[in-house]
Design an enzyme around this catalytic site. Structure first.
Site, PDB file in Angstrom:
ATOM      1  CG  ASN A 197     -31.594  -0.642  75.300  1.00 17.24           C
ATOM      2  OD1 ASN A 197     -32.034  -1.415  76.138  1.00 17.24           O
ATOM      3  ND2 ASN A 197     -31.825  -0.800  74.012  1.00 17.24           N
ATOM      4  CG  ASP A 198     -27.148  -2.615  76.106  1.00 18.64           C
ATOM      5  OD1 ASP A 198     -28.214  -3.196  75.801  1.00 18.64           O
ATOM      6  OD2 ASP A 198     -26.255  -2.363  75.282  1.00 18.64           O
TER       7      ASP A 198
END
Lengths: 96, 466
Positions: B391-392
């Site tokens: 995600n990040d």
């Protein structure tokens, strides 16, 4: 003082060797590098062996035993787990 | 054996370690490198056992046998997904052993049973070794518990934690000073080790799961420095050399991991990043009406029409154990002439190189595993990117934002949004570790496949087959 300076010399030079050698390891192998280096840090075992074999007092013997167990687990486990990981990278080319 | 000869063998062991680490720089030579390191260790241990000062071998043998059993069982039983915890716990053992052994050496020296004199070098290095060893023991223990899921992975922030930590450090320094100025009894040393152990716990508890690559690297460096300190105490060159080699390995990895997140070490250690989670309304303003959800069949059709596919794995892949079906999917795609590569972000996972190990485990050739800088220019020419449990590290906000409240601002990311289409396999729109929404999910070229990573990949492979 002489002993101190020679120990310091070894320490600083080894730091430089470490930086030179290790900065060439690619990210691909960072986990095995870490666990392999970790196993080497179990070298503290060498120091604990002499201490625990001298049989000075019960207290130092117990300390020595605990230290030998921990350091041995570090050394044996560290090298074995690194070997397990590296085998997985290693066998690839031959199979293909 | 006279001490000079022992020292010569120690020199040989040190050379083995250095060449061994050097051989670790290529997958083809790495196995030999590790074996050479193990050989060096064996040499060092065997010559040490010939030391005349050793009068009894019972304790040594008992310790070696028990320790070897513990180490071997852990090394063979642990699944590859648990590697970060395993490295953490071995690390803690190393640091703890140094702290205990230095304490034992101090006890002996105070009883006069030691060949070295108690001088300032002895006491200063004993204190340093005990401090760092203690921190490394309990810090690694907490890291292990976090990674194993025994305690909360998100940062646990105590009120006034900086003041508490500073106070503990000052107590440690004061106790060390007591030992150094007046080396007549060992109590200050043991008190200091206890306080350092508490400090180790408090230092790691406020650090979140996604920052573990930095913490593990740093603790690795500490265990090396503790061993080097032990070497100063015993005036033993092989301990000093190996300790500083490991110390530099740990510090290099720490610096690389911090750089890969565009954060300072102080920020990782003390800022408690990962405690603030985006509110519903913040996320809604980005996601509302723009997120497109797709079924495995639709994604399979997309993959069928692709010529080049890049897979981006993240910690979610490790959690779901999705690496096995990923291998099947890769084989399936390749059998249809589709080019498949893997893009590995330096901090993906919970330790440096975590993703590489998992993918190597399932026999994905290492030349398909590409580093960030190498693969980033390739996304433009890629038809489909599959983001699996990451995600990040693919959040475009990191690239575009200079907002200081954004914890990942300036972090180098994988530019997956430049690909023709992106498929994100994720269970929900929940934010990643940084706690911020990801505009990628709402991008025009992005499809969400809401599912468990392992199940999604299996569904994809089945859909492709039919």
């Amino acid at each position: 003082m002489e002993v101190f300076v020679s120990a310091l010399t070894i320490f600083v030079l080894a730091l430089f060797v470490g930086f030179e050698v290790i900065s060439k390891v690619p990210p691909l192998l960072h986990t095995p590098l870490m666990s392999g280096a970790n196993a080497i840090s179990g070298i503290t075992l060498v120091g604990t062996l002499v201490t625990s074999g001298m049989k000075l007092t019960t207290f130092t013997t117990i300390l020595g035993l605990a230290a030998v167990i921990m350091a041995t687990a570090n050394v044996v486990g560290g090298f074995l787990v690194t070997h397990r990981m590296l085998e997985m990278f290693h066998t690839k080319k031959e199979v293909k | 054996m006279p001490r000079e000869y022992i020292n010569l063998f120690y020199l040989l062991a040190s050379v083995c370690f250095i060449i061994g680490l050097k051989l670790l720089s290529h997958p083809r030579t790495a196995v030999r490198g590790n074996l050479l390191g193990a050989l060096g260790m064996l040499i060092a241990i065997v010559v040490t056992l010939l030391d005349r000062r050793i009068v009894s071998y019972e304790v040594i043998i008992a310790g070696l046998v028990i320790g070897a059993l513990i180490g071997a069982i852990m090394a063979y039983k642990a699944p590859m997904t648990a590697m970060p915890q395993v490295v953490a716990i071995f690390n803690g053992f190393g640091g703890g052993a140094s702290a205990l052994a230095v304490g034992a050496a101090l006890e002996e020296a105070l009883k006069g049973g030691f060949i070295e004199e108690i001088d300032i070098v002895f006491t200063v290095s004993a204190a340093a070794s005990g401090l760092i060893g203690g921190i490394s023991l309990t810090g690694s223990g907490v890291a292990f518990a976090k990674l194993q899921g025994l305690i909360e992975e998100r940062p646990i922030l105590l009120p006034g934690r900086h003041a508490i930590n500073l106070a503990l450090l000052i107590v440690c320094i004061a106790l060390s000073a007591w030992l150094i100025v007046n080396p007549v009894f060992s109590l200050p040393y043991w008190l200091m080790v206890i306080v350092a152990s508490v400090l180790g716990i408090l230092l790691v508890i406020p650090i979140g799961g996604a920052d573990m690559p930095v913490v593990i690297s740093l603790l690795n460096a500490y265990s090396g420095i503790a061993a080097a300190g032990h070497g100063w105490v015993l005036n033993n060159s092989v301990l000093i050399i190996s300790g500083s080699l490991v110390g530099s390995a740990g510090f290099i990895l720490t610096a690389l991991m911090c750089k890969a997140m565009n954060r300072s070490l102080a920020n990782v250690m003390f800022a408690g990043v990962g405690t603030i989670v985006a509110t519903e309304s913040e996320s809604d303003s980005i996601y509302a009406g723009r997120v497109k959800s797709a079924s495995p069949e639709e994604v399979a059709m997309l993959l069928e029409g692709a010529r080049k596919v890049i897979i981006v794995p993240g910690y979610g892949m490790a959690v779901a154990q999705a690496q096995y079906p990923i291998k099947d999917l890769t084989d399936l795609l390749e059998s249809r002439g589709i080019e498949v590569e893997f893009a590995i972000h330096p901090v993906a996972g919970r330790m440096p190189g975590h993703m590489n190990v998992l993918l190597a485990e399932v026999d994905i050739p290492y030349d398909k595993l590409k580093e960030m800088d190498e693969i980033n220019p390739e996304f433009k020419e890629t038809d489909v990117v599959l983001v699996i449990g990451a995600n990040d590290v693919v959040n475009p906000l990191a690239r575009n934002s200079s907002d200081p409240s954004n914890p990942i601002a300036g972090m180098p990311i994988l530019n997956v949004d430049e690909a023709r289409s992106v498929v994100v396999i994720k269970r929900s729109l929940a934010p990643g570790f940084a706690g911020i929404p990801n505009p990628l999910f709402a991008a025009d070229n992005c499809l969400m496949l809401f599912s468990d990573a392992k199940k999604a990949i299996m569904d994809l492979a089945n859909a492709l087959k039919s």
